[in-house]
Design a protein around this motif. Structure first.
Motif, short mmCIF file in Angstrom:
data_model
loop_
_atom_site.label_atom_id
_atom_site.label_comp_id
_atom_site.label_asym_id
_atom_site.label_seq_id
_atom_site.Cartn_x
_atom_site.Cartn_y
_atom_site.Cartn_z
N ILE A 51 0.86 -1.19 0.00
CA ILE A 51 0.00 0.00 0.00
C ILE A 51 0.90 1.23 0.00
O ILE A 51 1.72 1.42 0.90
CB ILE A 51 -0.95 0.01 1.21
CG1 ILE A 51 -1.89 -1.20 1.14
CG2 ILE A 51 -1.74 1.31 1.27
CD1 ILE A 51 -2.80 -1.34 2.35
N ALA A 52 0.74 2.08 -1.01
CA ALA A 52 1.61 3.24 -1.17
C ALA A 52 1.20 4.39 -0.25
O ALA A 52 2.05 5.03 0.37
CB ALA A 52 1.59 3.70 -2.62
N ARG A 53 -0.10 4.64 -0.15
CA ARG A 53 -0.54 5.75 0.70
C ARG A 53 -2.00 5.55 1.11
O ARG A 53 -2.74 4.77 0.49
CB ARG A 53 -0.38 7.10 -0.01
CG ARG A 53 -1.20 7.28 -1.26
CD ARG A 53 -0.88 8.61 -1.94
NE ARG A 53 -1.66 8.82 -3.15
CZ ARG A 53 -2.86 9.40 -3.19
NH1 ARG A 53 -3.41 9.85 -2.06
NH2 ARG A 53 -3.49 9.56 -4.34
N ILE A 54 -2.41 6.28 2.12
CA ILE A 54 -3.76 6.22 2.66
C ILE A 54 -4.45 7.56 2.48
O ILE A 54 -3.84 8.62 2.66
CB ILE A 54 -3.72 5.86 4.17
CG1 ILE A 54 -3.03 4.52 4.40
CG2 ILE A 54 -5.13 5.84 4.76
CD1 ILE A 54 -3.73 3.36 3.78
N ASP A 55 -5.70 7.52 2.09
CA ASP A 55 -6.51 8.74 1.97
C ASP A 55 -7.59 8.69 3.05
O ASP A 55 -8.46 7.82 3.04
CB ASP A 55 -7.15 8.81 0.58
CG ASP A 55 -7.96 10.09 0.38
OD1 ASP A 55 -7.92 10.96 1.27
OD2 ASP A 55 -8.65 10.20 -0.65
N SER A 56 -7.52 9.64 3.98
CA SER A 56 -8.50 9.69 5.08
C SER A 56 -9.41 10.89 4.97
O SER A 56 -10.10 11.24 5.94
CB SER A 56 -7.77 9.71 6.43
OG SER A 56 -6.91 10.84 6.51
N ASN A 57 -9.43 11.54 3.81
CA ASN A 57 -10.23 12.76 3.64
C ASN A 57 -11.63 12.48 3.13
O ASN A 57 -12.39 13.41 2.85
CB ASN A 57 -9.52 13.71 2.68
CG ASN A 57 -8.21 14.23 3.25
OD1 ASN A 57 -8.13 14.52 4.44
ND2 ASN A 57 -7.20 14.34 2.40
N TYR A 89 0.53 0.29 -4.71
CA TYR A 89 1.57 0.55 -5.69
C TYR A 89 1.14 0.02 -7.05
O TYR A 89 0.46 -1.01 -7.14
CB TYR A 89 2.88 -0.12 -5.28
CG TYR A 89 3.57 0.54 -4.10
CD1 TYR A 89 4.27 1.74 -4.25
CD2 TYR A 89 3.53 -0.05 -2.84
CE1 TYR A 89 4.90 2.33 -3.17
CE2 TYR A 89 4.15 0.54 -1.75
CZ TYR A 89 4.83 1.73 -1.92
OH TYR A 89 5.45 2.34 -0.85
N THR A 90 1.51 0.72 -8.11
CA THR A 90 1.15 0.28 -9.46
C THR A 90 1.85 -1.04 -9.78
O THR A 90 3.06 -1.17 -9.63
CB THR A 90 1.54 1.34 -10.50
OG1 THR A 90 0.84 2.56 -10.21
CG2 THR A 90 1.19 0.87 -11.91
#
Length: 420
Positions: free
Chosen positions: A255-261, A270-271
């Motif tokens: 997992i490259a990043r998390i979006d909590s917005n 990751y691609t």
């Protein structure tokens, strides 16, 4: 007075109409709000092939979270998944068409849902009496089918020694797995095995690429021998990809990043690169399985949250006029628009966002045409004989006087022990 000719014509028409009414039972794909359908034994996801007499559970989530009423119906089928004419009381002790009473609402999750559990046997459905193919349908209050799933009950009266070998054909020796096996029994003396014995070959428990209708190549006494080449071959594929988001607030494995917005967390993977032109590389997998888990909860069944998982694939050499899907046991390998990837010309990659229950998830990319025919030969991640796969052989037997196809045994093998 009716003539014998008239009676013959009437009989032919009755047989023809009966054959038309015999419809193959295909699995009904669940709607968007039904997620994480799985069969379980001992709290573990399993391939739905059970020993006759064993208990199991069917579980699923309803994202509407409104404690809707669901019912279940169980149908016995023949080798080709056509419902048999056996009365229900002969294969089922008790009743079906009962309401699923074991359900719980999610707790402490951003995505609300109701979690349903159906145990077989239960108070109403006390026993499934005979082996064979079954399909279980989940119905709503209007008795409309919401979704259905296949499962199989087998006896243990034959043994199936088997071995995974490389293909004998030079053009596919690096790409395919071949199954050599035999059927042996000290209990059954096979009657007319070329007609009465049938087999089903499965790769990683998937029902969408089974090999069927293979007769014994020859017999030695009561032993049936299968040593074919192309008739019993599977494309080997590649190891499954995976991600782990048991803690949805942190980026972990793949997992490259998390979006909590947003209202529900997003996990951006990751691609992935198309692996067909890369050398084979071993990656530990669970052959398509998944595990629901939340490390911050005591009961992941109702405390694991749902997350938008953003898949992306770089496949610049993909030129087939076919579709790419994300599949695994988590979605029953369904080839529906919900799991179809879209090409992003600005980024030059394929993308798809899918709602997945948190935990550990295996997945792969599937190439298929608009009719749902999967192209295994041109798999996005290639085919490598080194790939580790589980294989199962199911043995069906119907004596001359039987009214249904018994599943009398199964064999299992793994390609880690592959031979030439």
């Amino acid at each position: 007075m009716r003539t014998p000719f008239f009676k013959i014509i009437t009989l032919i028409l009755l047989i023809f109409s009966a054959s038309l009414s015999a419809q193959v039972e295909n699995e009904v794909t669940a709607p968007y709000n039904i997620k994480t359908i799985s069969f379980l034994q001992s709290d573990q996801n399993v391939i739905p092939i059970f020993k006759l007499g064993e208990g199991f559970q069917l579980q699923f989530d309803d994202l509407f979270g409104n404690e809707a009423n669901y019912y279940y119906e169980i149908t016995h089928c023949d080798y080709n998944w056509v419902p048999t004419n056996i009365p229900k009381n002969e294969y089922l002790l008790g009743f079906d068409n009962q309401r699923i009473q074991d359900y719980t609402n999610s707790f402490n999750t951003l995505q609300i849902y109701s979690h349903y559990k159906l145990s077989i046997p239960n108070l109403f459905t006390q026993q499934l009496r005979i082996s064979g193919n079954y399909i279980i349908k989940v119905l709503n209050e209007n008795k409309e089918v919401v979704f259905s799933r296949k499962f199989i009950l087998c006896e243990d009266v034959v043994t199936v020694p088997m071995q995974v070998k490389r293909a004998r054909t030079v053009s596919t020796i690096e790409l395919k797995h071949n199954l050599d096996f035999a059927i042996k029994s000290n209990v059954i003396t096979f009657q007319n095995p070329m007609k009465n014995v049938k087999v089903v070959l499965l790769q990683n428990g998937q029902f969408n690429n089974t090999i069927k209708n293979v007769i014994p190549q020859y017999t030695i006494g009561n032993d049936l021998i299968y040593k074919y080449d192309p008739e019993t071959q599977f494309w080997a594929g590649n190891e499954f990809l995976f991600f782990e988001n048991k803690d949805i607030r942190s980026a972990s494995n793949n997992i490259a990043r998390i979006d909590s917005n947003t209202a529900i967390y997003g996990s951006y993977l990751y691609t992935n690169d198309a692996r067909t032109n890369f050398p084979y590389s071993f990656t530990q997998d669970v052959n398509g399985d998944f595990v629901v888990n939340n490390i911050n909860a005591t009961n992941p069944e109702i405390e694991a949250d749902y997350v938008w998982v953003y898949f992306s694939l770089s496949a610049p050499t993909f030129r087939l006029k076919k579709n790419i899907y994300v599949g695994g046991m988590f979605n029953n390998y369904n080839l529906t628009p919900e799991y179809k990837m879209e090409y992003n010309p600005q980024k030059g990659i394929y993308e798809k966002a899918i709602l997945v229950k948190q935990g550990f998830t295996n997945y792969k990319y599937i190439v298929a045409d608009d009719k749902g025919v999967i192209d295994y030969e041109n798999a996005i991640d290639g085919n490598f004989y080194q790939t580790e796969n589980d294989y199962t052989v199911l043995v069906y037997y119907r004596e001359n006087t039987d009214r249904y196809d018994r599943v009398v045994g199964k064999g299992i093998a793994n390609s880690l022990n592959i031979t030439n």
